[in-house]
Design a protein around this motif. Sequence first.
Motif, PDB file in Angstrom:
ATOM      1  N   TRP A  22       0.831  -1.207   0.000  1.00  0.00           N
ATOM      2  CA  TRP A  22       0.000   0.000   0.000  1.00  0.00           C
ATOM      3  C   TRP A  22       0.864   1.254   0.000  1.00  0.00           C
ATOM      4  O   TRP A  22       0.381   2.343  -0.257  1.00  0.00           O
ATOM      5  CB  TRP A  22      -0.913   0.009   1.220  1.00  0.00           C
ATOM      6  N   LEU A  23       2.123   1.100   0.308  1.00  0.00           N
ATOM      7  CA  LEU A  23       3.038   2.234   0.354  1.00  0.00           C
ATOM      8  C   LEU A  23       4.386   1.788  -0.184  1.00  0.00           C
ATOM      9  O   LEU A  23       4.869   0.715   0.170  1.00  0.00           O
ATOM     10  CB  LEU A  23       3.195   2.715   1.810  1.00  0.00           C
ATOM     11  N   THR A  24       4.968   2.572  -1.069  1.00  0.00           N
ATOM     12  CA  THR A  24       6.290   2.250  -1.609  1.00  0.00           C
ATOM     13  C   THR A  24       7.220   3.442  -1.390  1.00  0.00           C
ATOM     14  O   THR A  24       6.782   4.592  -1.395  1.00  0.00           O
ATOM     15  CB  THR A  24       6.240   1.918  -3.112  1.00  0.00           C
ATOM     16  N   ALA A  25       8.476   3.135  -1.227  1.00  0.00           N
ATOM     17  CA  ALA A  25       9.484   4.174  -1.060  1.00  0.00           C
ATOM     18  C   ALA A  25      10.748   3.728  -1.778  1.00  0.00           C
ATOM     19  O   ALA A  25      11.064   2.538  -1.816  1.00  0.00           O
ATOM     20  CB  ALA A  25       9.778   4.401   0.419  1.00  0.00           C
ATOM     21  N   SER A  26      11.433   4.665  -2.366  1.00  0.00           N
ATOM     22  CA  SER A  26      12.696   4.331  -3.032  1.00  0.00           C
ATOM     23  C   SER A  26      13.646   5.512  -2.925  1.00  0.00           C
ATOM     24  O   SER A  26      13.230   6.661  -2.822  1.00  0.00           O
ATOM     25  CB  SER A  26      12.456   3.967  -4.497  1.00  0.00           C
ATOM     26  N   THR A  27      14.922   5.178  -2.975  1.00  0.00           N
ATOM     27  CA  THR A  27      15.958   6.194  -2.954  1.00  0.00           C
ATOM     28  C   THR A  27      17.093   5.723  -3.851  1.00  0.00           C
ATOM     29  O   THR A  27      17.340   4.526  -3.971  1.00  0.00           O
ATOM     30  CB  THR A  27      16.450   6.471  -1.518  1.00  0.00           C
ATOM     31  N   SER A  28      17.736   6.646  -4.486  1.00  0.00           N
ATOM     32  CA  SER A  28      18.881   6.290  -5.326  1.00  0.00           C
ATOM     33  C   SER A  28      19.882   7.436  -5.302  1.00  0.00           C
ATOM     34  O   SER A  28      19.536   8.580  -5.038  1.00  0.00           O
ATOM     35  CB  SER A  28      18.435   5.999  -6.765  1.00  0.00           C
ATOM     36  N   ALA A  34      18.084   1.998  -3.052  1.00  0.00           N
ATOM     37  CA  ALA A  34      17.327   1.124  -2.159  1.00  0.00           C
ATOM     38  C   ALA A  34      15.846   1.393  -2.360  1.00  0.00           C
ATOM     39  O   ALA A  34      15.460   2.483  -2.797  1.00  0.00           O
ATOM     40  CB  ALA A  34      17.720   1.379  -0.709  1.00  0.00           C
ATOM     41  N   SER A  35      15.038   0.400  -2.074  1.00  0.00           N
ATOM     42  CA  SER A  35      13.588   0.588  -2.151  1.00  0.00           C
ATOM     43  C   SER A  35      12.921  -0.308  -1.126  1.00  0.00           C
ATOM     44  O   SER A  35      13.506  -1.260  -0.629  1.00  0.00           O
ATOM     45  CB  SER A  35      13.073   0.273  -3.559  1.00  0.00           C
ATOM     46  N   GLY A  36      11.668   0.020  -0.817  1.00  0.00           N
ATOM     47  CA  GLY A  36      10.916  -0.766   0.143  1.00  0.00           C
ATOM     48  C   GLY A  36       9.433  -0.534  -0.042  1.00  0.00           C
ATOM     49  O   GLY A  36       9.010   0.384  -0.743  1.00  0.00           O
ATOM     50  N   ALA A 106      14.826  10.675  -3.939  1.00  0.00           N
ATOM     51  CA  ALA A 106      13.997   9.826  -3.087  1.00  0.00           C
ATOM     52  C   ALA A 106      12.537  10.080  -3.414  1.00  0.00           C
ATOM     53  O   ALA A 106      12.166  11.184  -3.832  1.00  0.00           O
ATOM     54  CB  ALA A 106      14.266  10.118  -1.618  1.00  0.00           C
ATOM     55  N   SER A 107      11.711   9.049  -3.253  1.00  0.00           N
ATOM     56  CA  SER A 107      10.277   9.217  -3.463  1.00  0.00           C
ATOM     57  C   SER A 107       9.513   8.248  -2.564  1.00  0.00           C
ATOM     58  O   SER A 107      10.013   7.195  -2.193  1.00  0.00           O
ATOM     59  CB  SER A 107       9.912   8.987  -4.933  1.00  0.00           C
ATOM     60  N   MET A 108       8.293   8.641  -2.239  1.00  0.00           N
ATOM     61  CA  MET A 108       7.415   7.809  -1.431  1.00  0.00           C
ATOM     62  C   MET A 108       5.991   8.087  -1.880  1.00  0.00           C
ATOM     63  O   MET A 108       5.621   9.234  -2.128  1.00  0.00           O
ATOM     64  CB  MET A 108       7.578   8.138   0.054  1.00  0.00           C
ATOM     65  N   GLY A 109       5.180   7.038  -2.020  1.00  0.00           N
ATOM     66  CA  GLY A 109       3.805   7.220  -2.447  1.00  0.00           C
ATOM     67  C   GLY A 109       3.014   5.934  -2.327  1.00  0.00           C
ATOM     68  O   GLY A 109       3.515   4.914  -1.845  1.00  0.00           O
ATOM     69  N   PRO A 110       1.773   5.983  -2.773  1.00  0.00           N
ATOM     70  CA  PRO A 110       0.919   4.794  -2.663  1.00  0.00           C
ATOM     71  C   PRO A 110       1.408   3.661  -3.560  1.00  0.00           C
ATOM     72  O   PRO A 110       1.891   3.886  -4.666  1.00  0.00           O
ATOM     73  CB  PRO A 110      -0.457   5.289  -3.086  1.00  0.00           C
ATOM     74  N   GLY A 111       1.280   2.433  -3.065  1.00  0.00           N
ATOM     75  CA  GLY A 111       1.649   1.247  -3.830  1.00  0.00           C
ATOM     76  C   GLY A 111       0.462   0.704  -4.601  1.00  0.00           C
ATOM     77  O   GLY A 111      -0.681   1.157  -4.439  1.00  0.00           O
ATOM     78  N   PHE A 112       0.709  -0.303  -5.427  1.00  0.00           N
ATOM     79  CA  PHE A 112      -0.352  -0.826  -6.285  1.00  0.00           C
ATOM     80  C   PHE A 112      -1.440  -1.557  -5.507  1.00  0.00           C
ATOM     81  O   PHE A 112      -2.580  -1.639  -5.947  1.00  0.00           O
ATOM     82  CB  PHE A 112       0.239  -1.731  -7.375  1.00  0.00           C
TER      83      PHE A 112
END
Length: 135
Positions: A22-28, A34-36, A106-112
């Motif tokens: 429900w929530l995704t986050a990634s950084t590069s 990294a992502s989660g 970096a980004s964070m938002g709703p997941g699929f």
Amino acid sequence: MNNKMLGFIFAGITVISVFLPWLTASTSGSMGSASGSGSGLEEPNTIYGLLTLLCAGAAIGFHFAEAVKDFAAFVMLGAVVFPIIAILSGPSVSGSASYGGYSASASMGPGFGVFVAIAAALVGFFFMFKARGEE
């Protein structure tokens, strides 16, 4: 397939979607990435995921109990509302920076999973509502 069975199937998909991201986050950055992700039962969506799970589960139970079958569709509407609240109240940010030869974003938002929950709950509501008039 009849409307009753289709309503049951889409309510089941709604239940399963609570366990999807429900929530995704990634950084590069220049040095790596990294992502989660987190399901509807992990912070910050715990309450909305649990309420979605409760509404979809109750709608399944109501859908097969003749005495309260007419209420199943309306209980399923709760499974539509809570993922929408999770999207509106959840974090949705992105940013980037660079300095010299280095960069980061970096980004964070709703997941699929939250979108699957909304779609399945809406379709489940539709079929449960149609099943109200059937015997």
